[in-house]
Design an enzyme around this catalytic site. Structure first.
Site, PDB file in Angstrom:
ATOM      1  N   GLY A 143       0.814  -1.207   0.000  1.00 55.68           N
ATOM      2  CA  GLY A 143       0.000   0.000   0.000  1.00 55.68           C
ATOM      3  C   GLY A 143       0.844   1.252   0.000  1.00 55.68           C
ATOM      4  N   PRO A 144       0.220   2.409  -0.199  1.00 57.40           N
ATOM      5  CG  PRO A 144      -1.269   3.942  -1.098  1.00 57.40           C
ATOM      6  CD  PRO A 144      -1.202   2.599  -0.479  1.00 57.40           C
ATOM      7  N   PRO A 145       2.581   4.855   1.188  1.00 57.28           N
ATOM      8  CG  PRO A 145       4.544   5.973   0.614  1.00 57.28           C
ATOM      9  CD  PRO A 145       3.247   5.521   0.047  1.00 57.28           C
ATOM     10  CB  THR A 158      -1.851   3.089   4.125  1.00 62.65           C
ATOM     11  OG1 THR A 158      -0.790   2.212   3.727  1.00 62.65           O
ATOM     12  CG2 THR A 158      -2.096   4.091   3.021  1.00 62.65           C
ATOM     13  N   GLY A 159      -0.489   2.493   7.264  1.00 65.07           N
ATOM     14  CA  GLY A 159      -0.599   1.674   8.472  1.00 65.07           C
ATOM     15  C   GLY A 159      -0.073   0.264   8.343  1.00 65.07           C
ATOM     16  CE  LYS A 160       3.336  -0.216   3.327  1.00 67.01           C
ATOM     17  NZ  LYS A 160       2.838   1.174   3.234  1.00 67.01           N
ATOM     18  CB  THR A 161       5.108  -0.184  10.067  1.00 70.28           C
ATOM     19  OG1 THR A 161       5.810  -0.119   8.822  1.00 70.28           O
ATOM     20  CG2 THR A 161       6.087  -0.567  11.158  1.00 70.28           C
ATOM     21  CG  HIS A 177      -2.886  32.507 -11.118  1.00 75.42           C
ATOM     22  ND1 HIS A 177      -2.183  32.174 -12.251  1.00 75.42           N
ATOM     23  CD2 HIS A 177      -3.037  31.340 -10.434  1.00 75.42           C
ATOM     24  CE1 HIS A 177      -1.916  30.887 -12.240  1.00 75.42           C
ATOM     25  NE2 HIS A 177      -2.429  30.355 -11.136  1.00 75.42           N
ATOM     26  CD  GLU A 178      -4.305  31.306  -6.423  1.00 70.64           C
ATOM     27  OE1 GLU A 178      -5.169  30.398  -6.377  1.00 70.64           O
ATOM     28  OE2 GLU A 178      -3.104  31.079  -6.654  1.00 70.64           O
TER      29      GLU A 178
END
Length: 666
Positions: A240-242, A244-247, A463-464
């Site tokens: 999964g992406p960095p 996201t809670g793997k560790t 611009h904004e």
């Protein structure tokens, strides 16, 4: 009982205070010091630093009655001068000791002896004539010569041992000695360790937790599965992406399983020495088998699990490949009754070796995706527990304000909100602090003291306002939250949107988003008939989107239903493009056509609403920030507005409060 506990605690503290860990370098230093002392004193040297002179010069001093005594060996003589002689300026270099006092003790000079018999006869005559007080012959010492030969080797050996210890990284087994460099560096958690993370601390990720929970249950009660013929899974890969809670899931497994848990990173196997990685893999699995049932967790496994044979310029005997081969062998060599499971985590599953991902090694791939709105609410509830928050905090509202945020991002939002509240001397964290924290993380830190000229400020406002106007007029553009021209981070202005969370995206939705992104540059063209460098990030974003439409998603009529995307990552190692030069020209032309088409579309929208665009920019210059209500006053309600935000009243109240605060400050 309380007094007994206190005494026990005091005894433990005292015992901890008297703990002494022996350092082998004390032992090495002691022996080196002894050798140096023997070398210094064995050669008759001292710290007064006698100077060398020629033998004829020594005879000259002897004849002029300046020498007090002489000590000699077979090859060298050490000379001590009389106190009166030290007053002579000729001897000024040896007359003072290291403390700048008169050096009466000596020795002052030394000289090489030619013929020992003649030298000894000369000293005997000088003694009879009273020119010197005494002379002595010293016995020859072999320690000086011996140590002068051995000392370089000893120093090189000590340096080599030091380097080996440093490169071994303090590996376990013998305190990181050179012979234990091949030992595993895994950190062991068992039921005696204080592991506080459980599945209760992991919000969301229900599917991932369910599969991980099944592995934990297998280790706790294997008969439940083996009694009907099931086999223990060899491994599970968390992808999964960095953030996201793997560790975090792995830590929860360590807290829930109540079995030995070996945790290490993929880079812990890698070393500069050939064979060390494979040796550490063998040692790791040996320890895990001895403590089975157990779990091995390898974080960032792509450090050693990268596909073999790709981009390998170091030859066939590559250390990383040897480590991977050993890991493959150890995982596939398990018997089904060993009760050892391997967990691993990576965000680069596409580059892993196919042999590592096959069934029998990593039987399961558990995808840990970015949390949806419901999961974000649960994550907020977990991270808000230790924070002193105001009573009106609505976690559902916070979840709606953070689309695309990972669990790590949400933890950062909560921490930033607490820091912002403390900076304002508040006793609790309120809703505005969380909104400011979201703005801080997305846009960067406000730089109100940045010097901006009136002309530049107007250009930024146009611009904004162009972004806001075009996004308001398009059906599929993300709804606006607020626009500011206060510089943040590296940008001179910023617009906040609340994008709809979609699982699939259609071409018209992508084109509307690209048109809104080009609205800033288009507004500059419409109002000033000039463009500037302020649209760099906008151009980068739309170029990536257009390239994805043409080359990845097959959404271009000219190229048709074809993609050049390779999910396996094989193209990263090829030296040629997967299409011809003619196709490359077509791709470049189509990308340019898509972008220019949306740019002209934005110009047309802004030309039609030029007066409203300038009115919005004037408000933006005056107040430096505008909200959704300001656009409704100028443009009216959006005809295709979707009721997807249940927290609309909260947003409106925040807008009104911010508007009131701005007017008061004026």
């Amino acid at each position: 009982m309380a007094e007994d506990n206190k005494n026990k605690n005091n005894n433990n503290k005292n015992n901890q205070g008297f703990n002494f860990k022996f350092n082998p370098w004390i032992f090495y230093g002691f022996f080196i010091s002894i050798f140096i002392i023997i070398f210094v004193f064995g050669n008759g040297l001292n710290f007064n630093n006698p100077r060398p002179i020629s033998l004829s010069k020594f005879y000259q001093y002897l004849d002029s009655n300046q020498v007090d005594k002489v000590s000699f060996s077979n090859t060298k003589a050490t000379i001590y001068l009389k106190e009166q002689a030290l007053q002579d300026s000729v001897h000024k270099l040896v007359s003072k000791d290291v403390f700048n006092k008169l050096n009466t003790k000596g020795p002052h000079y030394f000289t090489e002896i030619g013929d020992l018999k003649d030298f000894q006869e000369t000293l005997r005559k000088a003694l009879e004539q009273g020119k010197i007080s005494e002379y002595t012959k010293e016995p020859e010492s072999m320690w000086g010569e011996l140590l002068s030969i051995l000392l370089p080797f000893l120093l090189i050996g000590a340096l080599w041992i030091f380097m080996m210890r440093r490169m071994s990284g303090g590996a376990g087994g013998g305190g990181g000695q050179i012979f234990s460099i091949g030992k595993s560096k895994a950190k062991l958690f068992d039921e005696k360790n204080d592991v506080k993370v459980t599945f209760a601390n992991v919000a969301g990720l229900e599917g991932a937790k369910e599969e991980i929970q099944e592995i934990v249950e297998f280790l706790k009660n294997p008969e439940k599965y083996t009694s009907i013929g099931g086999k223990i899974p060899k491994g599970a890969l968390l992808v999964g992406p960095p953030g996201t809670g793997k560790t975090l899931l792995a830590k929860a497994v360590a807290g829930e399983a109540k079995v030995p848990f070996f945790s290490l990173s993929g880079s812990d196997f890698v070393e500069m020495f050939v064979g060390v990685g494979a040796s550490r893999v063998r040692d790791l699995f040996k320890q895990a088998k001895e403590k089975a049932p157990s779990i091995i967790f390898i974080d960032e496994i792509d450090a050693v699990g990268r596909a073999r044979g790709k981009n390998n310029f170091s030859g066939s005997n590559d250390e990383r490949e040897n480590t991977l081969n050993q890991l493959l062998t150890e995982m596939d060599g398990f018997g089904t009754n060993t009760n050892v499971i391997v967990l691993a985590a990576t965000n680069r599953a596409d580059i892993l070796d196919k042999a590592l991902l096959r069934a029998g090694r990593f039987d399961r791939q558990i995808y840990v995706d970015l949390p949806d709105i419901r999961e974000r609410k649960e994550i907020f509830e977990v991270h808000l527990k230790p924070i002193k928050k105001a009573e009106d905090i609505d976690t559902e509202f916070l979840a709606k304000q953070t689309p695309g945020f990972s669990g790590a991002d949400i933890a950062n939002v909560c921490n930033e909100a607490a820091l912002i509240a403390a900076r304002k001397n508040k006793k609790s964290v309120d809703k505005q602090d969380f909104l400011d924290a979201v703005d801080r993380i997305i846009g960067g830190l406000e730089k109100k003291n940045k010097i901006v000229t009136p002309e530049e400020k107007r250009a930024i406002a146009i611009h904004e306002a162009g972004h806001a106007t075009v996004s308001w007029m398009l059906e599929y553009a993300a709804p606006l939250v607020k626009v500011t021209i206060v510089p943040r981070g590296q940008s001179l202005g910023a617009a906040w949107y609340l994008p709809e969370e979609r699982l699939i995206v259609r071409p018209e939705q992508m084109l509307d988003e690209m048109c809104a992104t080009m609205g800033g540059r288009a507004a500059e063209k419409v109002v000033f008939d000039k463009i500037s460098t302020g649209a760099l990030s906008d151009l980068e974003k739309v170029t990536k989107q257009a390239r994805a439409m043409v080359t990845i998603y097959g959404l271009n009529d000219k190229l048709g239903n074809i993609t050049y995307y390779d999910s396996s990552g094989q193209n990263d190692y090829n030296f040629s493009k997967p299409y011809s030069e003619e196709t490359a020209q077509v791709i470049d032309k189509e990308i340019s056509t898509v972008i220019e088409g949306q740019y002209q579309r934005a110009i047309a929208i802004l030309t039609e609403n030029k007066d409203k665009l300038i009115e919005l920019a004037d408000i933006l210059i005056d107040r430096e920030v505008i909200f959704k209500d300001d656009l409704e006053k100028i443009f009216g309600k959006r005809p295709f507005e979707k009721e997807v935000h249940s927290a609309e009243t909260d947003i409106n109240s925040r807008i009104n409060n911010a508007t009131e605060n701005t007017e008061k400050s004026e």
